[in-house]
Design a protein around this motif. Structure first.
Motif, PDB file in Angstrom:
ATOM      1  N   LYS A 336       0.819  -1.204   0.000  1.00 38.72           N
ATOM      2  CA  LYS A 336       0.000   0.000   0.000  1.00 38.72           C
ATOM      3  C   LYS A 336       0.859   1.263   0.000  1.00 38.72           C
ATOM      4  N   ARG A 337       2.122   1.125   0.444  1.00 37.26           N
ATOM      5  CA  ARG A 337       2.992   2.292   0.571  1.00 37.26           C
ATOM      6  C   ARG A 337       4.016   2.371  -0.552  1.00 37.26           C
ATOM      7  N   ASP A 338       4.091   1.332  -1.359  1.00 38.33           N
ATOM      8  CA  ASP A 338       5.165   1.252  -2.341  1.00 38.33           C
ATOM      9  C   ASP A 338       4.922   2.163  -3.533  1.00 38.33           C
ATOM     10  N   GLY A 339       5.883   3.031  -3.796  1.00 35.99           N
ATOM     11  CA  GLY A 339       5.933   3.732  -5.065  1.00 35.99           C
ATOM     12  C   GLY A 339       5.090   4.986  -5.173  1.00 35.99           C
ATOM     13  N   PHE A 340       5.616   5.973  -5.898  1.00 36.65           N
ATOM     14  CA  PHE A 340       4.878   7.193  -6.200  1.00 36.65           C
ATOM     15  C   PHE A 340       5.426   7.733  -7.511  1.00 36.65           C
ATOM     16  N   LEU A 341       4.580   8.394  -8.268  1.00 37.50           N
ATOM     17  CA  LEU A 341       4.950   8.877  -9.595  1.00 37.50           C
ATOM     18  C   LEU A 341       5.599  10.254  -9.516  1.00 37.50           C
ATOM     19  N   LEU A 342       6.720  10.402 -10.230  1.00 38.14           N
ATOM     20  CA  LEU A 342       7.417  11.688 -10.312  1.00 38.14           C
ATOM     21  C   LEU A 342       7.963  11.856 -11.727  1.00 38.14           C
ATOM     22  N   PRO A 343       8.099  13.096 -12.193  1.00 37.85           N
ATOM     23  CA  PRO A 343       8.713  13.314 -13.507  1.00 37.85           C
ATOM     24  C   PRO A 343      10.233  13.165 -13.422  1.00 37.85           C
ATOM     25  N   LEU A 344      10.830  12.704 -14.510  1.00 39.83           N
ATOM     26  CA  LEU A 344      12.273  12.512 -14.573  1.00 39.83           C
ATOM     27  C   LEU A 344      12.939  13.837 -14.944  1.00 39.83           C
ATOM     28  N   SER A 355      17.006  -5.554 -17.442  1.00 38.02           N
ATOM     29  CA  SER A 355      16.329  -4.619 -16.557  1.00 38.02           C
ATOM     30  C   SER A 355      17.385  -3.805 -15.819  1.00 38.02           C
ATOM     31  N   HIS A 356      17.025  -2.577 -15.513  1.00 40.75           N
ATOM     32  CA  HIS A 356      18.011  -1.679 -14.907  1.00 40.75           C
ATOM     33  C   HIS A 356      17.371  -0.979 -13.710  1.00 40.75           C
ATOM     34  N   TYR A 357      18.035  -1.050 -12.557  1.00 42.22           N
ATOM     35  CA  TYR A 357      17.593  -0.316 -11.370  1.00 42.22           C
ATOM     36  C   TYR A 357      18.427   0.952 -11.253  1.00 42.22           C
ATOM     37  N   VAL A 358      17.741   2.089 -11.126  1.00 46.11           N
ATOM     38  CA  VAL A 358      18.422   3.387 -11.132  1.00 46.11           C
ATOM     39  C   VAL A 358      18.094   4.146  -9.852  1.00 46.11           C
ATOM     40  N   LEU A 359      19.121   4.503  -9.092  1.00 45.13           N
ATOM     41  CA  LEU A 359      18.928   5.330  -7.897  1.00 45.13           C
ATOM     42  C   LEU A 359      18.591   6.762  -8.309  1.00 45.13           C
ATOM     43  N   VAL A 360      17.735   7.412  -7.502  1.00 40.10           N
ATOM     44  CA  VAL A 360      17.370   8.803  -7.792  1.00 40.10           C
ATOM     45  C   VAL A 360      17.428   9.644  -6.528  1.00 40.10           C
ATOM     46  N   LYS A 403       7.821   5.559 -11.771  1.00 39.45           N
ATOM     47  CA  LYS A 403       7.406   5.121 -10.440  1.00 39.45           C
ATOM     48  C   LYS A 403       8.641   4.974  -9.570  1.00 39.45           C
ATOM     49  N   VAL A 404       8.761   5.854  -8.586  1.00 42.80           N
ATOM     50  CA  VAL A 404       9.911   5.837  -7.683  1.00 42.80           C
ATOM     51  C   VAL A 404       9.577   4.978  -6.467  1.00 42.80           C
ATOM     52  N   MET A 405      10.430   4.021  -6.178  1.00 38.27           N
ATOM     53  CA  MET A 405      10.251   3.151  -5.035  1.00 38.27           C
ATOM     54  C   MET A 405      11.115   3.656  -3.880  1.00 38.27           C
ATOM     55  N   PRO A 406      10.543   3.800  -2.693  1.00 36.71           N
ATOM     56  CA  PRO A 406      11.350   4.280  -1.569  1.00 36.71           C
ATOM     57  C   PRO A 406      12.336   3.227  -1.103  1.00 36.71           C
ATOM     58  N   LEU A 407      13.423   3.674  -0.499  1.00 34.17           N
ATOM     59  CA  LEU A 407      14.429   2.760   0.026  1.00 34.17           C
ATOM     60  C   LEU A 407      14.179   2.436   1.496  1.00 34.17           C
TER      61      LEU A 407
END
Length: 410
Positions: A336-344, A355-360, A403-407
């Motif tokens: 329920k808490r995973d992920g939120f949309l943000l512009p790049l 597949s590529h995981y990218v830190l932001v 979709k940004v996933m929190p750490l």
């Protein structure tokens, strides 16, 4: 003997393998005082009516409502005060025509009364109470069971027991509550070059990062990390350390997974149990290993993560964390808490086929990619989250929603 990985597995196939692993979700009973931030393992139903008796919801006077009809400031109605009742008292006198009892908030309503006149709209002289405002039946009175009736549903399985939820359970008079047991996860950091933070940094040595970062990531998934000493990159040392933690629910190692001559984890796991995955088509984290070791009731799952801290954390969040959340009973809660949309913030190029995981880093509600390799420790200090680039995508344009996933976790 361990085999060098040649065919990288698709991430979706790896997730299917992880999802097919047997899990043992245990339940334990804890005192309510120890239940904060634990996850409820059963549906809970009300064991009593709340409130358990008719009670006053305001300070004032318990009356028969009909005795106040027509009362006003210009034409008050006078009632005789027969008793004072505070919260916790038991009324001893019945309200009859022309009488009233003083009541505090939460006090039981005396027999015969059906409303409470607020103290602000009364005047009192000795045992005579002037009512300056009429009330109707039920005014400022909470009926027994009006909050919840005995036997009604209260809290659902999987609820995180926060302060408010524990308050509701306390109101039921519950002393103990069944919760999901926190799985134990052994965290083993491997590498001849690694030393503890309290040791002198000599040439060729590095301070161990993964032990602390992975242990705290494990906690964020509702599990208990079991820390170990740093293990050297040799077969005997690694096998002995893994054997020492075979009573844990999960074992996580970092380092010793790539195909180099000094990396022996795959050989150890193959000799002790079964290697299910060795190599995933992702970046970073390609040399990840997943295996099982025989346990008493269910196999112990071992995740062998790469040694680079960024790679280890990315693989942890992408593959290990969902599994830990499942056996800890917090999967639905965390989803329920995973992920939120943000512009790049800028155009991003990715290599097709993996597949590529990218830190932001997030600044002013914009996701800015951190363009450093998996060995760059400062990337972890800067990162607020990460996003995944699918294997068939080469370019994500500036301004496109990701979709940004929190750490962080629980």
């Amino acid at each position: 003997m361990g085999k060098e990985f040649l065919d990288l597995m698709d991430p979706d196939d790896v997730k299917q393998i992880i999802g097919s692993l047997n899990i043992e979700r245990r339940v334990e009973t804890v005192n309510l005082g120890d239940a904060h931030q634990r996850v409820l393992a059963v549906d809970v139903y009300a064991t009593i009516d709340l409130p358990p008796f008719d009670r006053a919801s305001m300070d004032g006077y318990a009356v028969r409502a009909q005795d106040t009809f027509g009362a006003s400031e210009d034409d008050p109605i006078t009632l005789t005060l027969i008793e004072k009742i505070r919260a916790g008292d038991v009324p001893s006198k019945k309200i009859k025509k022309g009488t009233c009892s003083e009541v505090g908030t939460g006090a039981p309503m005396p027999e015969g009364s059906d409303a409470v006149v607020m103290v602000e709209v009364t005047d009192i002289r000795e045992n005579r109470v002037e009512i300056l405002e009429a009330v109707t039946p039920g005014t400022n009175r909470a009926l027994r069971g009006s909050d919840i009736e005995k036997g009604k549903f209260l809290l659902s399985l999987g609820t995180l027991l926060t302060a408010d939820k524990i308050g509701a359970l306390s109101a039921m008079g519950l002393k103990e509550i069944p919760v999901f047991a926190k799985p134990t996860v052994a965290v083993i950091s491997t590498g001849n070059e690694l030393i503890k933070p309290d040791e002198d940094l000599r040439h060729g040595k590095l301070y161990d990062i993964n032990s602390e970062s992975l242990a705290n990531a494990v906690k964020s998934c509702g599990c208990v990390p079991l820390a170990s000493n740093i293990v050297k990159d040799d077969y005997k040392s690694l096998k002995n350390k893994i054997n020492a933690y075979k009573n844990a629910d999960i074992i996580i190692t970092s380092g010793g997974t790539s195909a180099g001559a000094g990396d022996v984890l795959s050989q150890v796991v193959e000799d002790m149990g079964e290697v299910l995955v060795h190599g995933i088509s992702v970046k970073p984290g390609k040399p990840t290993l997943i295996g099982t070791l025989p346990g008493e009731n269910v196999d112990v799952v071992l995740f062998g993560l790469p040694g680079y801290p960024v790679s280890a954390l990315m693989i942890f969040h992408g593959f290990v964390a969902p599994f830990l959340r499942e056996i800890a009973g917090v999967k639905e809660l965390m989803e329920k808490r995973d992920g939120f949309l943000l512009p790049l913030s800028r155009r991003y190029h990715s290599a097709r086929g993996r597949s590529h995981y990218v830190l932001v880093k997030i600044e002013e509600n914009i996701a800015d990619p951190i363009l450093k390799d998996s060995g760059a420790i400062t990337a972890l200090a800067e990162a607020d989250g990460y996003f995944e680039v699918p294997k068939n995508v080469e370019i994500i344009e500036k301004g496109e929603q990701i979709k940004v996933m929190p750490l962080s976790g629980l």
